[in-house]
Every structure is written in C-alpha cells, then in structure tokens.
Design a protein around this motif. Structure first.
Motif, PDB file in Angstrom:
ATOM      1  N   ALA A 168      18.882   6.966  -6.433  1.00 39.90           N
ATOM      2  CA  ALA A 168      17.795   6.696  -7.375  1.00 39.90           C
ATOM      3  C   ALA A 168      17.577   5.195  -7.545  1.00 39.90           C
ATOM      4  N   LEU A 169      18.660   4.439  -7.641  1.00 43.09           N
ATOM      5  CA  LEU A 169      18.545   2.983  -7.763  1.00 43.09           C
ATOM      6  C   LEU A 169      17.876   2.386  -6.531  1.00 43.09           C
ATOM      7  N   LEU A 170      18.271   2.882  -5.360  1.00 44.67           N
ATOM      8  CA  LEU A 170      17.698   2.366  -4.116  1.00 44.67           C
ATOM      9  C   LEU A 170      16.210   2.688  -4.038  1.00 44.67           C
ATOM     10  N   GLY A 171      15.855   3.929  -4.388  1.00 41.82           N
ATOM     11  CA  GLY A 171      14.444   4.322  -4.344  1.00 41.82           C
ATOM     12  C   GLY A 171      13.594   3.555  -5.326  1.00 41.82           C
ATOM     13  N   SER A 172      14.122   3.345  -6.535  1.00 42.76           N
ATOM     14  CA  SER A 172      13.352   2.605  -7.539  1.00 42.76           C
ATOM     15  C   SER A 172      13.216   1.134  -7.145  1.00 42.76           C
ATOM     16  N   ALA A 173      14.238   0.586  -6.485  1.00 40.72           N
ATOM     17  CA  ALA A 173      14.160  -0.805  -6.022  1.00 40.72           C
ATOM     18  C   ALA A 173      13.050  -0.949  -4.978  1.00 40.72           C
ATOM     19  N   ARG A 174      12.956   0.025  -4.067  1.00 39.24           N
ATOM     20  CA  ARG A 174      11.904  -0.019  -3.049  1.00 39.24           C
ATOM     21  C   ARG A 174      10.519   0.104  -3.685  1.00 39.24           C
ATOM     22  N   SER A 175      10.391   1.036  -4.621  1.00 32.38           N
ATOM     23  CA  SER A 175       9.099   1.212  -5.286  1.00 32.38           C
ATOM     24  C   SER A 175       8.714  -0.029  -6.078  1.00 32.38           C
ATOM     25  N   THR A 176       9.693  -0.627  -6.755  1.00 36.61           N
ATOM     26  CA  THR A 176       9.436  -1.842  -7.525  1.00 36.61           C
ATOM     27  C   THR A 176       9.021  -2.987  -6.610  1.00 36.61           C
ATOM     28  N   ALA A 177       9.678  -3.091  -5.463  1.00 33.10           N
ATOM     29  CA  ALA A 177       9.315  -4.145  -4.507  1.00 33.10           C
ATOM     30  C   ALA A 177       7.884  -3.956  -4.026  1.00 33.10           C
ATOM     31  N   ALA A 178       7.494  -2.700  -3.782  1.00 29.65           N
ATOM     32  CA  ALA A 178       6.119  -2.433  -3.334  1.00 29.65           C
ATOM     33  C   ALA A 178       5.112  -2.843  -4.394  1.00 29.65           C
ATOM     34  N   VAL A 179       5.415  -2.526  -5.659  1.00 29.51           N
ATOM     35  CA  VAL A 179       4.534  -2.933  -6.760  1.00 29.51           C
ATOM     36  C   VAL A 179       4.518  -4.453  -6.881  1.00 29.51           C
ATOM     37  N   GLY A 180       5.682  -5.070  -6.722  1.00 32.74           N
ATOM     38  CA  GLY A 180       5.768  -6.527  -6.830  1.00 32.74           C
ATOM     39  C   GLY A 180       4.935  -7.237  -5.781  1.00 32.74           C
ATOM     40  N   VAL A 181       4.961  -6.728  -4.549  1.00 32.73           N
ATOM     41  CA  VAL A 181       4.140  -7.318  -3.477  1.00 32.73           C
ATOM     42  C   VAL A 181       2.659  -7.158  -3.807  1.00 32.73           C
ATOM     43  N   LEU A 182       2.286  -5.985  -4.326  1.00 33.02           N
ATOM     44  CA  LEU A 182       0.894  -5.760  -4.695  1.00 33.02           C
ATOM     45  C   LEU A 182       0.459  -6.720  -5.805  1.00 33.02           C
ATOM     46  N   VAL A 183       1.303  -6.878  -6.817  1.00 35.40           N
ATOM     47  CA  VAL A 183       0.983  -7.798  -7.917  1.00 35.40           C
ATOM     48  C   VAL A 183       0.881  -9.229  -7.395  1.00 35.40           C
ATOM     49  N   ALA A 184       1.827  -9.620  -6.525  1.00 35.07           N
ATOM     50  CA  ALA A 184       1.793 -10.979  -5.963  1.00 35.07           C
ATOM     51  C   ALA A 184       0.502 -11.222  -5.195  1.00 35.07           C
ATOM     52  N   GLY A 185       0.130 -10.260  -4.365  1.00 37.96           N
ATOM     53  CA  GLY A 185      -1.115 -10.406  -3.607  1.00 37.96           C
ATOM     54  C   GLY A 185      -2.330 -10.444  -4.500  1.00 37.96           C
ATOM     55  N   ALA A 186      -2.334  -9.590  -5.526  1.00 38.14           N
ATOM     56  CA  ALA A 186      -3.484  -9.531  -6.431  1.00 38.14           C
ATOM     57  C   ALA A 186      -3.636 -10.821  -7.227  1.00 38.14           C
ATOM     58  N   VAL A 187      -2.518 -11.345  -7.726  1.00 38.31           N
ATOM     59  CA  VAL A 187      -2.581 -12.587  -8.507  1.00 38.31           C
ATOM     60  C   VAL A 187      -3.071 -13.738  -7.639  1.00 38.31           C
ATOM     61  N   THR A 188      -2.577 -13.802  -6.410  1.00 41.08           N
ATOM     62  CA  THR A 188      -3.000 -14.869  -5.503  1.00 41.08           C
ATOM     63  C   THR A 188      -4.485 -14.757  -5.177  1.00 41.08           C
ATOM     64  N   PHE A 189      -4.931 -13.533  -4.884  1.00 41.01           N
ATOM     65  CA  PHE A 189      -6.342 -13.337  -4.547  1.00 41.01           C
ATOM     66  C   PHE A 189      -7.236 -13.522  -5.774  1.00 41.01           C
ATOM     67  N   ASN A 190      -6.721 -13.182  -6.958  1.00 34.54           N
ATOM     68  CA  ASN A 190      -7.492 -13.425  -8.175  1.00 34.54           C
ATOM     69  C   ASN A 190      -7.753 -14.919  -8.388  1.00 34.54           C
ATOM     70  N   TYR A 191      -6.792 -15.732  -7.978  1.00 36.59           N
ATOM     71  CA  TYR A 191      -7.010 -17.177  -8.033  1.00 36.59           C
ATOM     72  C   TYR A 191      -8.170 -17.570  -7.123  1.00 36.59           C
ATOM     73  N   VAL A 192      -8.229 -16.942  -5.945  1.00 36.50           N
ATOM     74  CA  VAL A 192      -9.295 -17.236  -4.986  1.00 36.50           C
ATOM     75  C   VAL A 192     -10.650 -16.868  -5.568  1.00 36.50           C
ATOM     76  N   ILE A 193     -10.780 -15.648  -6.107  1.00 37.60           N
ATOM     77  CA  ILE A 193     -12.084 -15.221  -6.612  1.00 37.60           C
ATOM     78  C   ILE A 193     -12.460 -15.986  -7.875  1.00 37.60           C
ATOM     79  N   ALA A 194     -11.451 -16.470  -8.616  1.00 38.18           N
ATOM     80  CA  ALA A 194     -11.757 -17.301  -9.783  1.00 38.18           C
ATOM     81  C   ALA A 194     -12.308 -18.650  -9.339  1.00 38.18           C
ATOM     82  N   ARG A 195     -11.711 -19.241  -8.280  1.00 39.47           N
ATOM     83  CA  ARG A 195     -12.200 -20.523  -7.758  1.00 39.47           C
ATOM     84  C   ARG A 195     -13.619 -20.393  -7.217  1.00 39.47           C
TER      85      ARG A 195
END
Length: 436
Positions: free
Chosen positions: A275-302
């Motif tokens: 369960a810990l391993l699965g949740s870590a993988r899912s969290t990493a996937a969400v983290g990558v999505l958030v990282a990409g979204a925040v970075t791209f949000n900076y682009v569309i804001a500029r």
C-alpha cells in the motif's frame, strides 16, 4: 529561425505538449517540456519561474492532504473494508429491482466518503462488485463495468475529495467549504444514477438480489460500523474545528490502518508495504502533474491568456446563464480528451478571472468544475474510468461506452441542477459560516 520561435513560442509549446502526450508521455512531463521550450524561445531564465512557483506550491500545507488521502484509500483497498461495505449495501438495497446495480451506487457513495478518488473507488470496490454482478449471468459484463465506472464519479464529489483540494490550491478557496459544498451534489448524482439503474432494470428485467433477513441487518451493520465511522470522524473533525483538512487526511490514513489491523485483522506487514509503495507511485504521478501544470500556468500567465479569454467572452455580453452553459460545454468537451487533474490545474485557473467578473461564487464554480471533470472520466474517447473497468472485465471499451451513455445523460441532468441552482450547492457551506 530564433526570431520565428520567439514570435510563436506559445504555439510551439502547445505543439510540443500535444505531440509528447500523443506519444504516450505523461501530461505533466509533456507540460514541463513544452514550458521549457517556451522559456528558452523567449530568452527567459528557464529555472527561475518554475522553481519559485514549485517551491511555493510544495511548501503549501494543503497539498499534503493528497498523498495522505491516497494512502488511506490504498489501505482500504488491501483490507476487508470493501467487502464489509458491500455486504452492508447489499443488505440495504439488494432486495429491489436491479438490486446489485443499486448496491453498486450505495457502496460507491459510502466509499467516496473515505477515499476522495474516483480511481480508488473503481479499482477497490469495482473488482468485487463487478464479480458479484456478473456471477451466474445476472448482468452483462459491459453493463456491470459501465455502472461501476459511472458510480465511481461520485468519489471526488462527496468529501473528502482530492480534486477539491487541487481546486482549492488554484482558486485560493477554503477546502472545508468546498467539501461541504460537494455533499448535496454528490447525493444528487447518486440518486439520478440509482433511478437510471432502476429504469434500465425494469426494461431489461434485471433480477432482484436475495433479500437479507431484517434480523441479520444489525449484525451486518455492526461488522461494517468501524468503516462507516470514518466519514463521520473526518467530517466531524473538520467542521467541528478539531482538525484541518490536511490533518483529517492523516487521521483517515491512520484510522484505516488501525481498524484494518486491530479490528478486522486483514492487513499484514507485506500488504502495508504494498500500500505504501502504491500510494508513493500515485503521489509521484500527481506531483508530476502539479509540477507541469504550475510551470505551464506561468507560461499562460506571461502570455496574458486568462485576460485575453476574459476579454473575448466579454465581447459577446453573455448573461450569467449563458456564460455557465458555455463553461459547462467547454469543460465537458475538454474532459473527452484531458485528464480531470489537468483540467483543474490548467484550464480552470484560466477561467477564474472571467468567473469572478461574472459575479459567480468560486465555491459554487469549484463544484461545477469538479463535477464536469468527473463526468469527463466516463466520456469517450479518453474516459480514464472506462479503460480501468475495461481492464477489470476484459470487455472492449466500445461495449462499455454503449452501456454508459444513459448514466452520462443522468449525470448531465444532475449537473444542470448543480449549475443553475447555486443555493442547492451553497446551502450547507452557509450553514457552516460561509459568507459567499
């Protein structure tokens, strides 16, 4: 050539994102790559903006709720909580026409008060309820898969909700009030799906399940009581001011582990590690999505995209009703090709200035956006939940799509009520002190 890329930097970035996504890369990584191309083409420091924004976001206390809710859901899935909740739901509604379909709805409704994730609902409860429905040929595998995918959409609407946490981050709204605002809409979604299941069951003469004797109901309820108490503890703690939503997520993970180990004795050390391993993988996937979204949000804001869209919408002088119709159609259309988290993190922030300009309450809009994104999970051609249940049942996605359309229609009717009757959504938050 350099001048060309600088002049068309935003178009080039979007093209890179689309191309990488079509090649099978995650949306988050694709957005990071596209944003990097944009920053280099414009001559900006490629590390300054995303690094600053990501540090601010990941230091955000609210974001910690996401891995904790994911862990709680994974612990519930490895334990016997799902079995006991299904037995309880079967005792309540299995005796009616299309009984196991109703059990599917009720069990998803209960489980949604624990996991906050549509995928966790479909994977955890879905495997068990689909086997129950298809046993002895009572229901076709395609119908069992379709109703399982449809009912899983309730998961992120009934609190707790991971998508609501994501929306709270981009809109700067209270997670507690968003959770409260999702309760009535979630119940409405469950109701319309139960009615649709009953209508289909009457037309196709689906069987009733074996009625559980009333004398057995107290014992079944007692066995399910520890699991049923989790939503009560979570919501009572949040709205009683005892814990914050993030602390409530930690309580949920600990409580799920505690009752699985001590009360049900259904989780060993190896399963907990899984369960810990699965949740870590899912969290990493969400983290990558958030990282990409925040970075791209900076682009569309500029690039001034949010203000450009607000100006474009302002040209047509939409009424509030017309504006909400356009927004719903837009998000529903995007849900056919984009994952729900990407919509909430990329598209919704662009729309928020226009929503505020129209005088629409942001908590109400948050529920509208999340419901739209969840309906997108069962809308072809992307429909993540459709692929999940297809994998469980080994049924072609096309067959499942044919069976899921009545539930999509039912959910759109519920969405109409949620959209155009704001008091229905905001009634409970206002009782809890919301001033919007």
């Amino acid at each position: 050539m350099i001048d060309f890329f600088a002049a068309h930097a935003i178009g080039t970035a979007i093209a890179v994102i689309v191309a990488l996504s079509l090649m099978g890369h995650s949306v988050g990584i694709s957005m990071v790559a596209g944003s990097l191309i944009y920053l280099l083409a414009k001559g900006y420091d490629p590390s300054l903006a995303p690094e600053t924004l990501l540090q601010g976001l990941f230091n955000g206390y609210t974001l910690l709720a996401i891995p904790l809710f994911i862990l709680a859901a994974d612990i519930m899935n490895i334990g016997s909580l799902a079995d006991r909740l299904l037995r309880f739901s079967q005792a309540l509604v299995g005796r009616f026409r299309g009984g196991l379909g109703h059990v599917n709805v009720v069990s998803s409704l209960i489980f949604s008060g624990m996991s906050g994730s549509a995928v966790a609902d479909a994977v955890g409860m879905g495997k068990i309820i689909i086997n129950m429905m298809t046993k002895d040929g009572k229901y076709t595998p395609a119908y069992a898969a379709a109703i399982t995918a449809a009912t899983a959409t309730v998961g992120p609407i009934i609190p707790p909700s991971i998508p609501m946490v994501l929306y709270a981050i981009v809109s700067d709204q209270s997670v507690g009030y968003l959770f409260a605002a999702g309760l009535a809409p979630g119940l409405l979604m469950a109701l319309v799906m139960a009615l649709m299941n009953y209508w289909i069951a009457r037309r196709r003469n689906f069987p009733t399940d074996e009625a559980v004797p009333l004398r057995d109901l107290p014992a079944i309820t007692y066995k399910a009581a520890p699991a049923l108490m989790l939503p009560v503890i979570l919501l009572g703690g949040i709205y009683g001011g005892v814990v914050t939503p993030t602390e409530a997520a930690a309580v949920a993970a600990f409580y799920a582990l505690f009752i699985s180990v001590t009360f049900y004795r259904s989780v060993n050390l190896r399963q907990f590690y899984t369960a810990l391993l699965g949740s870590a993988r899912s969290t990493a996937a969400v983290g990558v999505l958030v990282a990409g979204a925040v970075t791209f949000n900076y682009v569309i804001a500029r690039e001034g995209v949010p203000h450009a869209i607000a100006d474009w919408l302002g040209q047509y002088e939409f009424s509030r009703t017309g504006f909400l119709i356009v927004i719903n159609l837009l998000i529903l259309s995007l849900g056919m090709v984009l994952e729900g988290g990407a919509i909430l993190l990329i598209i919704v922030p662009i729309l928020i200035p226009s929503v505020q300009a129209m005088g629409i309450d942001l908590v109400h809009f948050g529920v509208i956006a999340v419901v739209n994104a969840m309906v997108g999970l069962i809308t072809p051609p992307y429909g993540l939940l459709l692929f999940i249940v297809s994998n469980i049942t080994r049924q072609p996605v096309g067959k499942i799509i044919r069976e899921v359309w009545p539930f999509i229609i039912a959910l759109i009717i519920a969405l109409g009520i949620i959209t155009f009757v704001p008091d229905f959504v905001l009634f409970l938050p206002r009782l809890l002190g919301y001033q919007g």
